[in-house]
Write an enzyme that holds these catalytic residues in place. Structure first.
Site, PDB file in Angstrom:
ATOM      1  N   SER A   1      -4.077  -1.031  14.819  1.00 56.65           N
ATOM      2  CA  SER A   1      -5.380   0.553  14.489  1.00 56.65           C
ATOM      3  C   SER A   1      -5.882   0.348  16.897  1.00 56.65           C
ATOM      4  CB  SER A   1      -6.505   0.679  14.096  1.00 56.65           C
ATOM      5  OG  SER A   1      -7.678   1.028  14.256  1.00 56.65           O
TER       6      SER A   1
ATOM      7  N   TYR B   1     -14.573  -4.069  10.283  1.00 57.77           N
ATOM      8  CA  TYR B   1     -12.923  -3.211  10.205  1.00 57.77           C
ATOM      9  C   TYR B   1     -11.966  -3.413  11.627  1.00 57.77           C
ATOM     10  CZ  TYR B   1      -9.654   0.422  10.125  1.00 57.77           C
ATOM     11  OH  TYR B   1      -8.495   0.995  10.064  1.00 57.77           O
TER      12      TYR B   1
ATOM     13  N   GLY C   1      -0.598   7.897   1.290  1.00 58.53           N
ATOM     14  CA  GLY C   1      -1.153   7.513   3.154  1.00 58.53           C
ATOM     15  C   GLY C   1       0.689   7.570   3.663  1.00 58.53           C
TER      16      GLY C   1
ATOM     17  N   GLY D   1       1.774   5.161   3.404  1.00 59.30           N
ATOM     18  CA  GLY D   1       2.944   4.004   3.404  1.00 59.30           C
ATOM     19  C   GLY D   1       3.392   4.508   1.579  1.00 59.30           C
TER      20      GLY D   1
ATOM     21  N   GLY E   1       0.806  -1.167  -0.070  1.00 57.52           N
ATOM     22  CA  GLY E   1      -0.380   0.267   0.238  1.00 57.52           C
ATOM     23  C   GLY E   1       0.450   1.080  -0.051  1.00 57.52           C
ATOM     24  N   ALA E   2       2.158   1.211  -0.400  1.00 56.94           N
ATOM     25  CA  ALA E   2       2.940   2.270  -0.823  1.00 56.94           C
ATOM     26  C   ALA E   2       2.657   3.602  -1.523  1.00 56.94           C
ATOM     27  CB  ALA E   2       4.377   2.219  -0.929  1.00 56.94           C
TER      28      ALA E   2
END
Length: 301
Positions: free
Chosen positions: A146, A171, A25, A27, A21-22
């Protein structure tokens, strides 16, 4: 004690870092800081065009590779090619994640989308790359948790949330699973005498694109929530510090968990965070691990 900042990241030349996920955000900033210190950074992204744009912005020694964590076939293909090209991997930062509102969705393999992407995809990826990580002198796996994991509950009779589905709960469960997995990975690595460290981090409430995307289909209400989020969250430059510390601080020990230290762990300087009750329960973690192995077909340790 002096606050930990990105200025304290040591030299990363000669190291290979994989960041899922780079392209945006947390990442993107993680990849940027690692590349800035000399690492060769693999941007593992679902959208390769966005990944190439991110690589242009980052500069340094980067490469973009396609990875869809919602598809075990994609995870296996990515891991096979990466393993061949990089026999030694120093950092695996399991950063990618999604949060959705609205109806229930599933992955290509039929898993509930939050659990399948946020935890099971990363579980399989880590297992497939453990040999490469073990070949490094001081490798680390960083799992992104989280604060929502603290109030979540893993219902093994309905792990895929097929009954009474609620997106926020799904989630939170996925992040509880991620956290419990990261802790259990540390236990198993220690028992195996592995040099690899498993470390965890969470960003508190940070201003990324996840929440706006989750609310974008809700019209005026969604726009209001997105604007309110700007006031309640800290900037990504602050929110990324826990995972950067977990990945690079030479003093880090396996099993440590980092997050913001202020306002209920929502923001502020990096400190050691507190695990939720279920995340620290060895019995729950073992059961989750065995379930993940069965679901993914990947044996980890």
């Amino acid at each position: 004690m002096t606050a930990w900042t990105a200025d304290r990241i040591p030299d990363q030349h000669g190291r290979v870092a994989v960041v899922t996920g780079a392209n945006s955000g947390l990442g993107l900033l993680t990849a940027t800081e690692l590349a800035r210190r000399g690492a060769r950074v693999v941007l593992a992204v679902r959208d390769t065009e966005a990944g190439r744009e991110a690589a242009r912005r980052i500069g340094g020694d980067t490469e973009v590779r396609h990875l869809d964590l919602a598809s075990l076939a994609s995870v296996r293909a990515f891991a096979a090619k990466l393993s061949a090209d990089h026999p030694v991997i120093d950092l695996l930062i399991n950063n990618a994640g999604l949060v959705l509102l609205g109806p229930r969705h599933t992955t290509a393999d039929g898993f509930e989308l939050h659990l399948g992407t946020n935890m099971l995809g990363h579980f399989a990826l880590t297992g497939l790359l453990l040999g490469n990580l073990a070949a490094a002198p001081a490798a680390r796996v960083v799992s992104l948790s989280s604060i929502t994991h603290k109030n979540a509950h893993l219902d093994f009779d309905d792990l895929m949330c097929e009954r009474n589905y609620k997106a926020p709960e799904a989630y939170s469960r996925s992040k509880l699973a991620t956290t419990a997995y990261g802790v259990e990975l540390d236990r198993r690595l220690r028992a195996a005498g592995s040099p690899v460290l498993s470390v965890l981090a969470h960003p508190g409430l940070t201003r990324t694109n996840l929440t706006p995307r989750a609310w974008e289909h809700r019209g005026r209400l969604g726009a209001f929530v997105a604007r309110a989020g700007l006031l309640a969250t800290q900037p990504v430059e602050q929110g990324v510090l826990p995972q950067l510390r977990a990945a690079t601080d030479p003093e880090v020990r396996g099993g440590q968990f980092f997050g913001p230290g202020g306002l209920g762990e929502t923001r502020g300087r990096v400190v050691e965070a507190r695990l939720g009750r279920e995340a620290g329960d060895p019995g729950i973690a073992r059961r989750l691990w065995e379930t993940a192995e069965r679901l993914t077909g990947v044996t980890c340790l």
